[in-house]
Design a protein around this motif. Sequence first.
Motif, mmCIF file in Angstrom:
data_model
loop_
_atom_site.group_PDB
_atom_site.id
_atom_site.type_symbol
_atom_site.label_atom_id
_atom_site.label_comp_id
_atom_site.label_asym_id
_atom_site.label_seq_id
_atom_site.Cartn_x
_atom_site.Cartn_y
_atom_site.Cartn_z
ATOM 1 N N ARG A 455 0.815 -1.208 0.000
ATOM 2 C CA ARG A 455 0.000 0.000 0.000
ATOM 3 C C ARG A 455 0.852 1.262 0.000
ATOM 4 N NH1 ARG A 455 -4.118 -2.572 4.436
ATOM 5 N NH2 ARG A 455 -5.504 -3.622 2.954
ATOM 6 N N HIS A 456 2.014 1.207 0.661
ATOM 7 C CA HIS A 456 2.902 2.364 0.640
ATOM 8 C C HIS A 456 3.551 2.557 -0.725
ATOM 9 C CE1 HIS A 456 2.862 3.928 4.727
ATOM 10 N NE2 HIS A 456 2.800 2.690 5.174
ATOM 11 N N LEU A 457 3.716 1.454 -1.452
ATOM 12 C CA LEU A 457 4.371 1.546 -2.753
ATOM 13 C C LEU A 457 3.404 1.898 -3.878
ATOM 14 C CD1 LEU A 457 6.780 -1.525 -2.521
ATOM 15 C CD2 LEU A 457 7.370 0.888 -2.289
ATOM 16 N N VAL A 502 0.336 -1.170 -15.710
ATOM 17 C CA VAL A 502 -0.161 -2.243 -14.851
ATOM 18 C C VAL A 502 0.819 -3.393 -14.967
ATOM 19 C CG1 VAL A 502 -1.925 -4.002 -14.564
ATOM 20 C CG2 VAL A 502 -2.599 -1.650 -14.847
ATOM 21 N N GLY A 503 1.205 -3.952 -13.811
ATOM 22 C CA GLY A 503 2.161 -5.060 -13.815
ATOM 23 C C GLY A 503 1.813 -6.084 -12.758
ATOM 24 N N LEU A 519 10.395 -2.646 -9.185
ATOM 25 C CA LEU A 519 10.012 -2.487 -10.589
ATOM 26 C C LEU A 519 9.242 -1.194 -10.813
ATOM 27 C CD1 LEU A 519 8.987 -6.113 -11.628
ATOM 28 C CD2 LEU A 519 11.150 -4.918 -11.981
ATOM 29 N N ARG A 520 8.383 -0.839 -9.869
ATOM 30 C CA ARG A 520 7.637 0.414 -10.017
ATOM 31 C C ARG A 520 8.583 1.606 -10.042
ATOM 32 N NH1 ARG A 520 4.810 4.057 -6.164
ATOM 33 N NH2 ARG A 520 3.333 5.246 -7.440
ATOM 34 N N THR A 521 9.607 1.583 -9.200
ATOM 35 C CA THR A 521 10.596 2.660 -9.208
ATOM 36 C C THR A 521 11.341 2.705 -10.528
ATOM 37 O OG1 THR A 521 10.865 2.461 -6.807
ATOM 38 C CG2 THR A 521 12.627 3.573 -8.021
ATOM 39 N N GLU A 535 10.702 0.398 -25.975
ATOM 40 C CA GLU A 535 12.064 0.575 -25.456
ATOM 41 C C GLU A 535 12.077 0.535 -23.930
ATOM 42 O OE1 GLU A 535 15.697 3.853 -25.702
ATOM 43 O OE2 GLU A 535 14.045 3.904 -27.139
ATOM 44 N N LEU A 536 11.054 1.103 -23.309
ATOM 45 C CA LEU A 536 10.978 1.064 -21.847
ATOM 46 C C LEU A 536 10.882 -0.372 -21.346
ATOM 47 C CD1 LEU A 536 9.064 3.369 -19.473
ATOM 48 C CD2 LEU A 536 8.583 0.926 -19.351
ATOM 49 N N LEU A 537 10.059 -1.205 -21.995
ATOM 50 C CA LEU A 537 9.944 -2.592 -21.572
ATOM 51 C C LEU A 537 11.251 -3.349 -21.759
ATOM 52 C CD1 LEU A 537 6.383 -3.643 -22.826
ATOM 53 C CD2 LEU A 537 7.094 -3.003 -20.518
ATOM 54 N N ALA A 538 12.008 -3.010 -22.811
ATOM 55 C CA ALA A 538 13.289 -3.679 -23.025
ATOM 56 C C ALA A 538 14.251 -3.364 -21.873
ATOM 57 C CB ALA A 538 13.877 -3.249 -24.362
ATOM 58 N N HIS A 539 14.309 -2.097 -21.462
ATOM 59 C CA HIS A 539 15.168 -1.738 -20.322
ATOM 60 C C HIS A 539 14.659 -2.370 -19.032
ATOM 61 C CE1 HIS A 539 17.962 1.119 -22.194
ATOM 62 N NE2 HIS A 539 16.940 1.541 -22.945
ATOM 63 N N LEU A 540 13.338 -2.437 -18.869
ATOM 64 C CA LEU A 540 12.776 -3.052 -17.660
ATOM 65 C C LEU A 540 13.083 -4.552 -17.641
ATOM 66 C CD1 LEU A 540 11.087 -2.292 -15.184
ATOM 67 C CD2 LEU A 540 9.055 -2.960 -16.457
ATOM 68 N N ASP A 541 13.091 -5.174 -18.800
ATOM 69 C CA ASP A 541 13.443 -6.590 -18.894
ATOM 70 C C ASP A 541 14.877 -6.808 -18.425
ATOM 71 O OD1 ASP A 541 13.047 -9.325 -19.666
ATOM 72 O OD2 ASP A 541 14.219 -8.913 -21.465
#
Length: 825
Positions: A455-457, A502-503, A519-521, A535-541
Amino acid sequence: MDRSTETAIPTAQTTFEATGAIALLDADGVVVGWSQTAHRLVGYSAGEVVGHPASHLLMSTEDKAKAPGVTEEGGAHGRWSGSARLRHRDGHGIDVRLAVSSLSGQGERRQWVVSATDTTTPPPWEAAASVAATPHLPGNLPVGVVIRDDQLRCTWVNDSQGAKDGIPARQRLGRTLTEAAPGAESEMLEALMCQVLASGIPRVNVQCRGPFPPGTGEASSLVASFFRLDDVQGRALGVCTVIVDATDTRRARERLAILGEASKRIGTTLDVMRTAQELADAAVPLLADYTAVDLAQSLLHGEEPLARLGAPDGRIPVFRRSGLASVRPGAPESLFARGEPVSVPPTSPFTRVIRSGTSHFEPMLDASPGTLLDQQDAARAAAAREHTMHSLMVVPVHARGTLMGTAVFVRTENPLPFEKDDLLLAEELVSRAALSLDNACRYTRERSAALTLQRHLLPHHASGGPAADVAWRYLPADSHHGVGGDWFDVIPLSGARIALVVGDVIGHGIHAAATMGRLRTAVHTLASMDMPPEELLAHLDEQVIRMGREEADREDTAATIGATCLYAVYDPATQQCTMARAGHPPAAIIDPDGAVTFPELPAGLPLGLGGVPFESVTLKLPENSVLALYTDGLIETRNLDIDVGMNRLAAALARPGLPLEELCSAAVDTLPARTPEDDITLLLARTRALDPTQVASWQFQAQDEKAVVSHARTLVARQLSQWGLEHLVESTQLIVSELVTNAILHGSNQCDRQGAIGLRLLRHEVLTCEVSDTSDCHPRLRHPRTTEESGRGLFLVTQLSDRWGTRLTPDGKLIWAEQRLPPGR
C-alpha cells in the motif's frame, strides 16, 4: 477419527480375544469344572481332567512344587497370578500365564477359578490396564468372576465382581441375574448365557453397562465373556462369567476421539479468529458445556505476540474474545460477545494464569457470595451463580514461549466435575490449537507487512491531469494464497501526456511486494526519460534479469524473479495511444458508445526472460473512450477459463456514461469469489482531448538563423497575448530563442531545409514549449568557462522553466520546457 488415533486405541472389544483356558478348582486344587477353551488349549477333554489335581497339568518340577502353594498364597489375598508351563496332551509344553481368583459360595465354601493364557498374548487384565492406564490395576486384579449352575443360578463369585455390577454377594448367590437385578440389560446377558450353556460356544467381548440394576450408582462400561464349564462326563456344569471394567478404557477412547476430531477441525485456515472459534467448537459439548477463547489483541492485528507470559511492566495486556461456544443457544454464560475486548481483574484466576503460564483447575467451583472468587471477580462470580457453573478450567494458550491468550472450560449442564484427565485433555487441545494459532499469527504478520509495504508503494492520489480521468481498484488475494505483487501507476509526462502502467510480479508474499516496489521505481525512472513503450519494456526486462542474478547469488533463496507488464502512453493533443506489453493480458478499450474491444497487441515474453524485442501499437482513441488495464486475477481463476473471464469483463465494462468509480465496482463485483485467489488490479482511464485553441504549432525552414528566431519570437508573443499570458511573453521568448537556435546549429547537418524545425505551444495545466528537429543527438547541459562565448543556452532554459527535457520522435528529437501557470489559468 484419523488413522493415527485408531491405531493408538487398543479397544475394549479385543480384551477377551486372548482369554484362554477356564477351569474351576475346589479347595484342594482338584479340577471340578472344565471349559472348551481349556480343551482347545491343552488338548484334554473334561472327562480326562475333571476329578484330577490341577498340578498334573504342570510340566516342570518347579511348577509342581509351587502348585500346592497356589491356594495358600491365593487364600491370603483372594487372587494370584504368575507364569507356568503346562503339559499338552501330545506331550509338548505350553508357556502360559496363570491367574487364580478366589470364589465365595454359600456355606462359606471356597473354590478357585483359574485362567490360563498363552504367553504370546497378554492376559485380559493387562490389556485393560494398558488401555485404561490406571496406576492401581497391576496391584488389584480388575477381573470379576461369577460361576453359575446349569439353571444359571449364581453359586460362586469373587470379591471383585460386586464392585463392577453393584450386586452384593448375598443378593446374588442362589439367584439368576434377572432375579438379583431385574432389567433389560440383565435379560440380554442371561439370554446369552443360555446360548452358551446350550451350545458350549464361548461368547466374548460382550459390552454392557453397569451397575445392575441401573440407577444404583455411577454408570460404567463393562466387557463380559461367557464360558461353559463341563463335568467329568462332559455335560454342562454351568457357565463362568468373566467381567472387566472398561470404563477407563471408554473414557480414554473418548478423549482420544476428541483429539482426533479436533485435529481435523482446528487450524483449517490461517485466520486467527477462525482458529480460536474452531477450538471452542471442538470442546463443546464433548469436554465442556461452555468454552471461551480470549486472545491478545496484538495478535489479531498481525503484531508480535506478548512478551513471555505477561507484559514486562506487569500490566495486563488487552484481550479480545475470539472464540465462544456453549450448549445453550446464544452462549448466555459469556459476559462478552465474540470480538469484544475482555476485562481481566488483576487478582482473578485468569490473571494468575496469564502471569504464571500454568493452568487453573477448580473441579468444584464455589462462586457463592463472599467467596474468594466473588471478591476477586464479582461479575464472573455472579454469572457463575446465575448459570450454575460448577466446574472450571482455565488453560493458557502459548507457543514458543510466548503467551497468546487463555481458554476457559466450564461445566453447567453436565453434573460431573472435571477430572485431572479432563485437564490433560484440555491442555492437549489448547496445545494443538496454539500451534495453529502461532502459524496463523506468523502468517498474519507477514501478510500485514506485505500489505503495508504494497500500500505504501502503490499510488494514493494518482491523477490523469488534462489527459484523462482515472479510477482504480486493488484487491489483495485471500489469506490462503497471500498478497501478490500487482501494481499500477499513472505517470504524468511532458506535453500533457500520461503513462498508464499495470504489472504483476510472479509469486506472493513480502518478497513479491518488495520486488514490485523495485520495478515500479524502475518504471518511473525510465518513464521520466520519455522512452517509447517498447524501449521502456526492453530496459525493464534487463532490470528484472539483473535482479534475478542478484537473487541467484544469495545462498538463502533460489526464487526466480519474473513479471508481466503493460505500458501505454496517451497524448491528448493527438488523441493517440501507444502501448506495448510483456506477457500481460491485453488492454480493453471501450468507445464512447459502450462497444468493448481487446486490440491486437503483440503479447511479448514476460519480463526476465530476455532475448526477444518488444513491439508497440499506436491507436487513435476518440475523446471519452475508456482504456482498461488489469491483471490476470480479474479474468482468470483456477476453475475459470481466461476467455470466459474476458467476456465477463467486457460485459461489465459495456456501460457508456457510467462514472469510472461505479464502472470499477461493476467490473470487480462480477468476480465469482469475494476473496480472490490472486491479487486483482484494475485501472480505468477515460480519455480527454485538448481543445484546438489550447494548441499552437508552426514549422520553420532552417535557412537564416536570425530570421527564424525573430519570427518564432513574434509568433510566440502574439499567441501568449491571445491566451492572456502576457507576463510569460519575455521568459517564453528567451526559451524559444535558445531552443530554436540549438535546433538550427546542431540539427542543420541532418535537416531537409523544408520545414525541418517545429515549434509548438500547449496551454493546459502548465505552458509547454516544444521545439523539434530531425537530429537524434540529445543536448547536454554543461557549465561553460568564463572565456567561452557559447554553451549557456540550456543553462538559461533551466533557470527560466520549471522543468525541461528531451525525447526521441520518429523523425528526430524534441526538446520541451514547462512553465507554471497562475492559478485559474
